[in-house]
Design a protein around this motif. Sequence first.
Motif, PDB file in Angstrom:
ATOM      1  N   ILE A  97      63.853  54.700  16.655  1.00 52.40           N
ATOM      2  CA  ILE A  97      63.993  54.903  14.900  1.00 52.40           C
ATOM      3  C   ILE A  97      64.342  53.483  14.102  1.00 52.40           C
ATOM      4  CG2 ILE A  97      65.264  56.751  13.680  1.00 52.40           C
ATOM      5  CD1 ILE A  97      65.980  57.902  16.462  1.00 52.40           C
ATOM      6  N   GLN A  98      63.485  53.909  12.796  1.00 52.85           N
ATOM      7  CA  GLN A  98      63.146  51.939  12.365  1.00 52.85           C
ATOM      8  C   GLN A  98      64.267  52.751  10.770  1.00 52.85           C
ATOM      9  OE1 GLN A  98      61.527  49.138  12.358  1.00 52.85           O
ATOM     10  NE2 GLN A  98      61.593  48.819   9.940  1.00 52.85           N
ATOM     11  N   MET A  99      65.118  52.869   9.988  1.00 47.56           N
ATOM     12  CA  MET A  99      65.904  52.866   9.548  1.00 47.56           C
ATOM     13  C   MET A  99      66.005  51.875   8.070  1.00 47.56           C
ATOM     14  SD  MET A  99      67.945  56.141  11.239  1.00 47.56           S
ATOM     15  CE  MET A  99      68.186  57.044   9.571  1.00 47.56           C
ATOM     16  N   THR A 100      66.225  52.537   6.608  1.00 44.67           N
ATOM     17  CA  THR A 100      66.168  51.038   6.152  1.00 44.67           C
ATOM     18  C   THR A 100      66.827  51.900   4.871  1.00 44.67           C
ATOM     19  OG1 THR A 100      64.359  50.217   6.157  1.00 44.67           O
ATOM     20  CG2 THR A 100      65.097  49.423   4.337  1.00 44.67           C
ATOM     21  N   PRO A 101      68.180  50.873   4.970  1.00 38.99           N
ATOM     22  CA  PRO A 101      69.106  51.302   3.892  1.00 38.99           C
ATOM     23  C   PRO A 101      68.271  51.401   2.416  1.00 38.99           C
ATOM     24  CG  PRO A 101      70.173  49.953   4.743  1.00 38.99           C
ATOM     25  CD  PRO A 101      68.556  50.002   4.511  1.00 38.99           C
ATOM     26  N   PRO A 102      68.520  52.411   0.699  1.00 38.66           N
ATOM     27  CA  PRO A 102      67.922  52.444   0.188  1.00 38.66           C
ATOM     28  C   PRO A 102      68.360  50.481  -1.011  1.00 38.66           C
ATOM     29  CG  PRO A 102      69.183  54.376  -0.516  1.00 38.66           C
ATOM     30  CD  PRO A 102      69.487  53.330   1.129  1.00 38.66           C
ATOM     31  N   GLY A 103      66.686  50.182  -1.347  1.00 39.27           N
ATOM     32  CA  GLY A 103      66.782  48.937  -1.800  1.00 39.27           C
ATOM     33  C   GLY A 103      66.722  47.381  -0.917  1.00 39.27           C
ATOM     34  N   SER A 104      67.117  47.645  -0.155  1.00 38.56           N
ATOM     35  CA  SER A 104      67.198  46.700   1.207  1.00 38.56           C
ATOM     36  C   SER A 104      65.682  46.576   1.806  1.00 38.56           C
ATOM     37  CB  SER A 104      68.345  46.855   2.226  1.00 38.56           C
ATOM     38  OG  SER A 104      68.424  46.869   3.407  1.00 38.56           O
ATOM     39  N   ARG A 105      65.239  45.300   1.918  1.00 34.27           N
ATOM     40  CA  ARG A 105      64.630  44.632   2.877  1.00 34.27           C
ATOM     41  C   ARG A 105      64.608  44.819   4.195  1.00 34.27           C
ATOM     42  NH1 ARG A 105      61.528  39.719   1.506  1.00 34.27           N
ATOM     43  NH2 ARG A 105      60.439  40.111   3.369  1.00 34.27           N
ATOM     44  N   CYS A 106      66.293  44.561   4.604  1.00 34.48           N
ATOM     45  CA  CYS A 106      66.263  44.666   6.079  1.00 34.48           C
ATOM     46  C   CYS A 106      66.762  46.422   6.916  1.00 34.48           C
ATOM     47  CB  CYS A 106      67.444  43.664   5.972  1.00 34.48           C
ATOM     48  SG  CYS A 106      68.137  43.652   7.776  1.00 34.48           S
TER      49      CYS A 106
END
Length: 143
Positions: free
Chosen positions: A43-52
């Motif tokens: 499961i890959q998840m990204t914080p809003p506005g992040s590239r990481c």
Amino acid sequence: MNWTLEVVPVPVTDMDRSKEFYADKVGFGVDLDDEVAPGVRIIQMTPPGSRCSIALLQGMPPAPGTKPMAPGTLQGLQICVTDIEAARGELVERGVDASPVRHLGETGWAEGKGGTWNSFMTFEDPDGNGWVVQEAPSELSER
């Protein structure tokens, strides 16, 4: 050559519980939830506005030369926001037990916001992985 930080593995015990926490309570976007090989779920998840992104992994053997992390052992991973009070309000409203906003003062940690780059809060995921949220100047978000 550019070296970019893209994915940070977060050790968890319950993939679905952690996915719900990070998506519904913290507000990360779900990029992938798939069984990529027999018995291996990512499961890959990204914080809003992040590239990481973060990755919750199940059944994935550790990369050669690395050791597996136990759930709850990831500590101090830091996220920056431009309005820490608003960010804290969102987390608390969604049911996250976020600390009060603090800053580093002359005698240690003190309640309330500090100057530029000196406002922090913390929270933990259901396994005890600890996160730090820091307020960054808004002009940095315009880069």
